[in-house]
Write a protein that holds these residues in place. Structure first.
Motif, mmCIF file in Angstrom:
data_model
loop_
_atom_site.group_PDB
_atom_site.id
_atom_site.type_symbol
_atom_site.label_atom_id
_atom_site.label_comp_id
_atom_site.label_asym_id
_atom_site.label_seq_id
_atom_site.Cartn_x
_atom_site.Cartn_y
_atom_site.Cartn_z
ATOM 1 N N ALA A 141 36.160 46.128 31.030
ATOM 2 C CA ALA A 141 36.487 47.546 31.168
ATOM 3 C C ALA A 141 36.001 48.099 32.505
ATOM 4 C CB ALA A 141 35.882 48.326 30.010
ATOM 5 N N ALA A 142 34.829 47.649 32.958
ATOM 6 C CA ALA A 142 34.258 48.161 34.202
ATOM 7 C C ALA A 142 35.023 47.673 35.426
ATOM 8 C CB ALA A 142 32.793 47.747 34.304
ATOM 9 N N THR A 143 35.510 46.439 35.381
ATOM 10 C CA THR A 143 36.139 45.834 36.559
ATOM 11 C C THR A 143 37.657 45.851 36.523
ATOM 12 O OG1 THR A 143 36.138 43.618 35.563
ATOM 13 C CG2 THR A 143 34.176 44.266 36.834
ATOM 14 N N GLY A 144 38.246 45.986 35.331
ATOM 15 C CA GLY A 144 39.695 45.883 35.195
ATOM 16 C C GLY A 144 40.219 44.474 35.267
ATOM 17 N N ILE A 145 39.345 43.493 35.317
ATOM 18 C CA ILE A 145 39.768 42.091 35.422
ATOM 19 C C ILE A 145 40.380 41.651 34.092
ATOM 20 C CG2 ILE A 145 38.976 39.708 35.735
ATOM 21 C CD1 ILE A 145 36.851 40.785 37.640
ATOM 22 N N PRO A 146 41.598 41.081 34.105
ATOM 23 C CA PRO A 146 42.214 40.629 32.853
ATOM 24 C C PRO A 146 41.480 39.429 32.274
ATOM 25 C CG PRO A 146 43.525 39.924 34.734
ATOM 26 C CD PRO A 146 42.455 40.825 35.277
ATOM 27 N N VAL A 147 41.521 39.324 30.954
ATOM 28 C CA VAL A 147 40.808 38.265 30.243
ATOM 29 C C VAL A 147 41.803 37.441 29.428
ATOM 30 C CG1 VAL A 147 39.062 37.736 28.494
ATOM 31 C CG2 VAL A 147 38.689 39.613 30.130
ATOM 32 N N ALA A 148 41.935 36.169 29.779
ATOM 33 C CA ALA A 148 42.684 35.206 28.978
ATOM 34 C C ALA A 148 41.694 34.390 28.160
ATOM 35 C CB ALA A 148 43.524 34.304 29.877
ATOM 36 N N SER A 149 42.183 33.642 27.194
ATOM 37 C CA SER A 149 41.257 32.914 26.329
ATOM 38 C C SER A 149 41.760 31.521 26.025
ATOM 39 C CB SER A 149 41.026 33.676 25.017
ATOM 40 O OG SER A 149 42.256 33.905 24.353
ATOM 41 N N THR A 150 40.820 30.603 25.888
ATOM 42 C CA THR A 150 41.117 29.268 25.381
ATOM 43 C C THR A 150 41.272 29.349 23.865
ATOM 44 O OG1 THR A 150 38.810 28.667 25.000
ATOM 45 C CG2 THR A 150 39.682 28.321 27.236
ATOM 46 N N GLN A 151 41.605 28.226 23.232
ATOM 47 C CA GLN A 151 41.647 28.217 21.771
ATOM 48 C C GLN A 151 40.292 28.595 21.185
ATOM 49 O OE1 GLN A 151 44.026 27.985 19.656
ATOM 50 N NE2 GLN A 151 45.650 26.600 20.288
ATOM 51 N N ALA A 199 25.302 44.143 38.616
ATOM 52 C CA ALA A 199 25.363 43.915 40.062
ATOM 53 C C ALA A 199 26.637 44.490 40.670
ATOM 54 C CB ALA A 199 25.267 42.418 40.355
ATOM 55 N N LEU A 200 27.755 44.327 39.991
ATOM 56 C CA LEU A 200 29.018 44.863 40.499
ATOM 57 C C LEU A 200 29.072 46.380 40.368
ATOM 58 C CD1 LEU A 200 31.401 42.193 38.972
ATOM 59 C CD2 LEU A 200 31.027 42.558 41.417
ATOM 60 N N GLY A 201 28.457 46.915 39.337
ATOM 61 C CA GLY A 201 28.490 48.355 39.112
ATOM 62 C C GLY A 201 27.784 49.139 40.184
ATOM 63 N N THR A 202 26.852 48.510 40.857
ATOM 64 C CA THR A 202 26.139 49.170 41.940
ATOM 65 C C THR A 202 27.100 49.666 43.014
ATOM 66 O OG1 THR A 202 24.228 47.753 41.546
ATOM 67 C CG2 THR A 202 24.324 48.882 43.670
ATOM 68 N N HIS A 203 28.195 48.932 43.183
ATOM 69 C CA HIS A 203 29.177 49.282 44.209
ATOM 70 C C HIS A 203 30.504 49.708 43.577
ATOM 71 C CE1 HIS A 203 26.654 47.772 47.537
ATOM 72 N NE2 HIS A 203 26.243 46.894 46.652
ATOM 73 N N SER A 204 30.498 50.016 42.289
ATOM 74 C CA SER A 204 31.694 50.496 41.579
ATOM 75 C C SER A 204 32.897 49.598 41.847
ATOM 76 C CB SER A 204 32.002 51.947 41.982
ATOM 77 O OG SER A 204 30.908 52.781 41.694
ATOM 78 N N HIS A 205 32.716 48.293 41.677
ATOM 79 C CA HIS A 205 33.809 47.363 41.977
ATOM 80 C C HIS A 205 34.865 47.407 40.868
ATOM 81 C CE1 HIS A 205 35.890 43.814 43.468
ATOM 82 N NE2 HIS A 205 35.973 43.431 42.212
ATOM 83 N N ARG A 206 36.147 47.469 41.259
ATOM 84 C CA ARG A 206 37.240 47.444 40.297
ATOM 85 C C ARG A 206 38.490 46.934 41.006
ATOM 86 N NH1 ARG A 206 38.317 49.295 35.255
ATOM 87 N NH2 ARG A 206 40.480 49.864 34.796
ATOM 88 N N VAL A 207 39.312 46.170 40.276
ATOM 89 C CA VAL A 207 40.550 45.655 40.862
ATOM 90 C C VAL A 207 41.532 46.799 41.080
ATOM 91 C CG1 VAL A 207 40.267 43.380 39.804
ATOM 92 C CG2 VAL A 207 41.562 45.155 38.597
ATOM 93 N N ALA A 208 42.563 46.535 41.872
ATOM 94 C CA ALA A 208 43.533 47.568 42.218
ATOM 95 C C ALA A 208 44.295 48.047 40.994
ATOM 96 C CB ALA A 208 44.502 47.033 43.264
ATOM 97 N N ASP A 209 44.632 49.333 40.988
ATOM 98 C CA ASP A 209 45.382 49.907 39.868
ATOM 99 C C ASP A 209 46.735 49.219 39.692
ATOM 100 O OD1 ASP A 209 43.333 51.672 39.408
ATOM 101 O OD2 ASP A 209 44.279 53.347 40.458
ATOM 102 N N ALA A 210 47.347 48.799 40.789
ATOM 103 C CA ALA A 210 48.653 48.139 40.706
ATOM 104 C C ALA A 210 48.553 46.820 39.938
ATOM 105 C CB ALA A 210 49.209 47.890 42.109
ATOM 106 N N TYR A 211 47.439 46.114 40.103
ATOM 107 C CA TYR A 211 47.229 44.860 39.380
ATOM 108 C C TYR A 211 47.082 45.127 37.883
ATOM 109 C CZ TYR A 211 45.155 40.220 38.430
ATOM 110 O OH TYR A 211 44.879 38.956 37.955
ATOM 111 N N VAL A 212 46.335 46.162 37.539
ATOM 112 C CA VAL A 212 46.148 46.522 36.130
ATOM 113 C C VAL A 212 47.489 46.906 35.508
ATOM 114 C CG1 VAL A 212 45.024 48.121 34.541
ATOM 115 C CG2 VAL A 212 43.774 47.269 36.532
ATOM 116 N N ALA A 213 48.273 47.692 36.231
ATOM 117 C CA ALA A 213 49.579 48.103 35.709
ATOM 118 C C ALA A 213 50.496 46.898 35.523
ATOM 119 C CB ALA A 213 50.219 49.112 36.662
ATOM 120 N N GLU A 214 50.423 45.956 36.453
ATOM 121 C CA GLU A 214 51.287 44.759 36.384
ATOM 122 C C GLU A 214 51.025 43.957 35.125
ATOM 123 O OE1 GLU A 214 51.341 40.382 38.459
ATOM 124 O OE2 GLU A 214 50.829 42.088 39.748
#
Length: 625
Positions: A253-263, A355-370
């Protein structure tokens, strides 16, 4: 002070006093013992279990392999913090443990194996069922368990039990080393008395560690994530073992990074979490696999990167793709030439988020929308697979899953291991809770489902537990139905009849094998098994073992039967025969390749064509260095 006990009695008392603790929660390490008795253990461990029945619960099994599966199911549902022991006689009872031991070790799940062994004194040599090895007098069939055990010892003297038992507990509770642990127990030594120090039986608590990340590795990981434009996180089974689901949800939620999963990792995020993009790899979703092909950074959390996940190293196609591997096991953290982040999954994710939150890191909105739009399109495909426009006909297998999907909630647990169901489930199932999706796909062992369901139900008695079983798997190991009936363990079996090995039949066709030997049919005049389906009534077989059976002939019947089974407080089976899936309601095809080598030379056209396609796929493989 000392107390005089047999070796078997001492072992049972010792096991009853072992505990684990993680995050301040303490529980018994060995919750119960499964056993089938023969001359190699009946007078030793058998007598000891009677002697200390109040301290060590006992379950009567019908097959040694399935007893291990039940113990493994219990261990997984218990987050690897508690497990069961399994005792057998010597000979076939002991060698029947090998498959279950391999399954436990491959999946990093703890189980304690206590097979009987031949006389340590060799006064009766050879004994019944003894394997005589002319070149080595100290070898027995139990040595077959060495390569599939994380720890193995043969206790040939009473005093040797103390260090062996302590080492066994160390390995069982080590989150890196855990797997099958074997203590081979010669039948004469089991019954031998010894003066044991009282301290051996005092309660011991084994702390299950949560190591944090090395600061230098953490800094490298943060730099890699900040630099990535199209990162993808792959959640493996280590997320569940660590109870890192909430930490993962916070990170995503903080980074917007998508999460895939193994079995093994499916369910790490709920299916409706905005960052969840479904299964990845050969049995994955189109959404996750397309993200994998274009990812410039793959963040593996608690995954071993099996060939199904990597599509046999053809999936990650970005020219500059790099890997960051958060794993408690250094062996897995260094795979694919990745940046290692050796840590407990939950600890590592929390540290990364901070560590990432210190700099408010998040992926681009266009990537999240995609990926959000792609996720929605895939959900529409799932709906189409689940939908049954004609409820009065036999269902397809995806429609069976759709009917089950419609009645479960977050409390249900779905268990499967082999056949065509794992592929359909990985692509289609909507996991509602962290432990709803229970797929054993490290060893993909036919026969796992029913005994594992018993183990899960013992660990979670208030939850509906479903064993999803095809006819091929059912015929491998149905015997623990008797155990469920005997002990009133209200598991639910969904038995799908498709008259053969559907998964391998499809693979055979793809690789030029023409489905040879994969159908359960009469032999035809040309020698192939292409005649009429065999008149085998699996529902009647289930009923003959004492379980209640509900037969469903149509989609409408199936919905009613599943609802009735879910409400039942006794062991219940729903039996349904499926039809061949059509292009509308059948499962989506594989979204990524899997390497099964095809004959390099052949005269049959099917094999020649399959080889041509194989070579095209092989040309896309790459080594990540």
């Amino acid at each position: 002070m000392t107390i005089r006990l047999t070796v078997a009695q001492a072992l049972v008392r010792f096991l009853a006093a072992q505990y684990t603790e993680r995050d301040g929660v303490r529980q018994r390490l060995i919750g119960a013992t499964w056993g089938i008795f023969g001359h190699g253990n009946v007078a030793g461990l058998g007598q000891a279990l009677v002697e200390y029945a109040d301290e060590m619960p006992y379950h009567q099994g019908r097959n040694e392999q399935s007893m291990v599966h039940a113990a493994v199911g219990y261990a997984r549902q218990s987050n690897r913090l508690s497990t069961h022991a399994v005792t057998t006689s010597i000979g076939p009872g002991a060698t029947n443990l090998v498959t279950g031991a391999a399954l436990a070790t491959v999946n990093h799940l703890p189980v304690l194996l206590l097979p009987g062994d031949t006389f340590a004194t060799r006064v009766a040599d050879p004994v019944l069922q003894q394997l005589e090895v002319p070149y080595a007098g100290d070898v027995s069939v139990n040595d077959a368990l060495r390569p599939v055990s994380r720890y193995f010892d043969r206790v040939t003297r009473p005093e040797a039990l103390i260090p062996a038992a302590l080492q066994a507990m160390r390995v069982l509770t080590d989150p890196v080393e855990t797997g099958a642990v074997t203590l081979a127990l010669p039948q004469d030594v089991q019954a031998e008395a010894h003066d044991w120090p009282d301290e051996f039986f005092t309660e011991r608590t084994w702390t299950v560690r949560r190591p944090g990340a090395d600061p230098a590795e953490l800094a490298q990981a943060v730099t890699a994530i900040r630099a990535a434009k199209r990162p993808l996180l792959i959640a493996g089974g280590g997320v569940h073992h660590s109870r890192a689901e909430e930490a993962l949800a916070e990170f995503a939620a903080a980074t917007g990074i998508p999460v895939a999963s193994t079995q093994a990792g499916k369910g790490s995020l709920r299916h409706d979490h905005p960052q969840d993009v479904g299964g990845v790899g050969h049995t994955g979703t189109a959404t996750a696999d397309e993200l994998a092909r274009t990812a410039d950074l793959v963040i593996g959390v608690g995954t071993r990167y099996t060939d199904f996940t990597t599509a046999s190293h053809t999936l990650f196609g970005h020219d500059d793709v790099r890997f960051l591997n958060l794993n408690i096991a250094p062996h897995d953290a260094h795979k694919l030439a990745g940046l290692p982040l050796v840590a407990d999954a939950r600890s590592g994710l929390l540290e990364l988020t901070r560590a990432l939150g210190t700099h408010s890191h998040r992926v681009a909105d266009a990537y999240v929308a995609e990926y959000g739009e792609d996720k929605e399109r895939w959900e529409q495909r799932v709906d189409a697979c689940y939908e049954a426009e004609e409820p009065d006909v036999r269902p397809t297998q995806p429609q069976v899953l759709g009917a089950l999907d419609a009645i479960v909630d977050e409390s249900d647990v779905i268990i499967n291991a082999a056949g065509s169901l794992p592929g359909d489930l990985h692509k289609l199932w909507r996991a509602r809770s962290r432990d709803q999706y229970h797929l054993e796909y490290g060893y993909s062992c036919m026969g796992y489902e029913i005994p594992a369901a018993i183990g899960v139900k013992l660990a979670a008695p208030d939850r509906p537990v479903w064993a999803l079983v095809g006819d091929g798997t059912y015929l491998m190991m149905p015997t623990e139905i008797v155990t469920a009936v005997q002990e009133g363990i209200a598991i639910k079996i969904l038995l799908v009849q498709n008259h053969g090995y559907a998964s391998i039949g499809g693979l055979s066709e793809e690789t030029g094998g023409e489905r040879y030997g994969t159908a359960y049919r009469y032999r035809a005049d040309d020698g192939t098994f292409t005649g009429a389906p065999l008149p085998v009534d699996l529902a009647a077989n289930v009923a003959s073992l004492g379980m209640r059976v509900l037969r469903a002939k149509t989609v409408h019947d199936l919905r009613g039967a599943l609802a009735e089974a879910r409400a039942a407080d006794t062991p219940t089976c729903v039996y349904v025969e499926t039809q061949t899936a059509d292009t509308v309601s059948g499962p989506p095809p594989a979204q990524a390749w899997w390497d099964v080598p095809v004959a390099e030379t052949a005269t049959r056209a099917s094999a020649v064509k399959a080889r041509e396609l194989y070579e095209r796929h092989v040309s896309t493989r790459r080594r990540h260095l």
